[in-house]
Write an enzyme that holds these catalytic residues in place. Sequence first.
Site, PDB file in Angstrom:
ATOM      1  CB  CYS A 106      47.415  45.070  34.081  1.00 40.30           C
ATOM      2  SG  CYS A 106      46.722  44.078  35.187  1.00 40.30           S
ATOM      3  NE  ARG A 140      44.331  36.431  37.597  1.00 41.13           N
ATOM      4  CZ  ARG A 140      45.360  36.970  37.884  1.00 41.13           C
ATOM      5  NH1 ARG A 140      46.376  36.721  38.603  1.00 41.13           N
ATOM      6  NH2 ARG A 140      45.772  37.675  37.041  1.00 41.13           N
ATOM      7  CG  HIS A 206      44.596  43.592  30.030  1.00 42.54           C
ATOM      8  ND1 HIS A 206      46.012  43.765  29.982  1.00 42.54           N
ATOM      9  CD2 HIS A 206      44.652  43.257  31.417  1.00 42.54           C
ATOM     10  CE1 HIS A 206      46.431  43.722  30.976  1.00 42.54           C
ATOM     11  NE2 HIS A 206      45.540  43.278  32.001  1.00 42.54           N
TER      12      HIS A 206
HETATM   13  N1  GLN Z   1      50.144  40.233  38.195  1.00 43.44           N
HETATM   14  C1  GLN Z   1      49.515  41.170  38.236  1.00 43.44           C
HETATM   15  C2  GLN Z   1      48.184  40.895  38.819  1.00 43.44           C
HETATM   16  O1  GLN Z   1      47.820  39.760  38.792  1.00 43.44           O
HETATM   17  C3  GLN Z   1      49.478  41.923  36.861  1.00 43.44           C
HETATM   18  C4  GLN Z   1      48.450  41.212  36.009  1.00 43.44           C
HETATM   19  C5  GLN Z   1      48.233  41.533  34.661  1.00 43.44           C
HETATM   20  O2  GLN Z   1      49.058  42.637  34.247  1.00 43.44           O
HETATM   21  N2  GLN Z   1      47.061  41.305  33.963  1.00 43.44           N
HETATM   22  O3  GLN Z   1      47.614  41.677  39.449  1.00 43.44           O
END
Ligand code: GLN
Length: 265
Positions: A106, A140, A206
């Site tokens: 990520c 998101r 993740h």
């Molecule tokens: N800040 C980045 C995004 O929102 C990565 C987030 C993360 O590592 N979960 O895409």
Amino acid sequence: MADRQNGATAGERKLAILHLYPSLMNVYGDRGNVFSLVRRCQWRGIEVEVLEAGLGDRLDPRAFDLAFFGGGQDHEQSAVGDDLVRLKAEPLREAVEAGAALLSICGGYQLLGRFFRTRTGEEIPGIGLFDAWTVAGQRRHIGNVVLRSSLGGEERTLVGFENHSGKTYLGPGCQPLGRVVVGAGNNGEDGAEGGVYRNAFGCYLHGPLLPKNPWFADHLIRCALQRRYGPEASLPALDDRLEELAHAAIAQRAQKLRHQRSGAW
Ligand code: GLN
């Protein structure tokens, strides 16, 4: 039986794992990937050293066989971006060109591309290891992910959990890790998930990723062993029944959720 490669028997084999920004870039249990790699080596009698590199630390590209770079929110990415480009970009690229393995998740994955443009319009420079770039999206992407990968010439699945607003696009110099079956993946548009360059991998999974995807953990370890002990270095199989049950449970849950959302369940 002695497993001799370049003079190293199974009991004498060692690996060094580099953990990048362990305190700043560690969301959703990403540190668990390092624990998984260490244990899967130790279960085979391979001695493992974990090297940690934070802000201000310089890297020796010959000192590690496998690097790990976890995820982080925009704020942490801003905090490490300049340091990564100034102090770590060159040795990381040199190590990957020399065959070192690398896994990035990520936020770490995003910073190994060319840049990450955040929601506020800040453009955090990446190191350009992956021919890829990331721009913040309007929404998101959160949820379980299932993807189909043909890494190593075998069709296998990877499962994990995504939570990102960034949308990553791949250039011609970077192949996807797999195709999305459930979830958004790199950008929720082109069906690709992750990026691959030589033995360097990035993805949005993740979880941590590796305990539920033992084949991929072993792929990384094998790449690291072969970088250190030559192409004949092998890795005995482990009893992964528990890991496979965890993998199947996530895959089934993700598929069920997808069917429920599409009303086909
Ligand atoms: N800040 C980045 C995004 O929102 C990565 C987030 C993360 O590592 N979960 O895409």
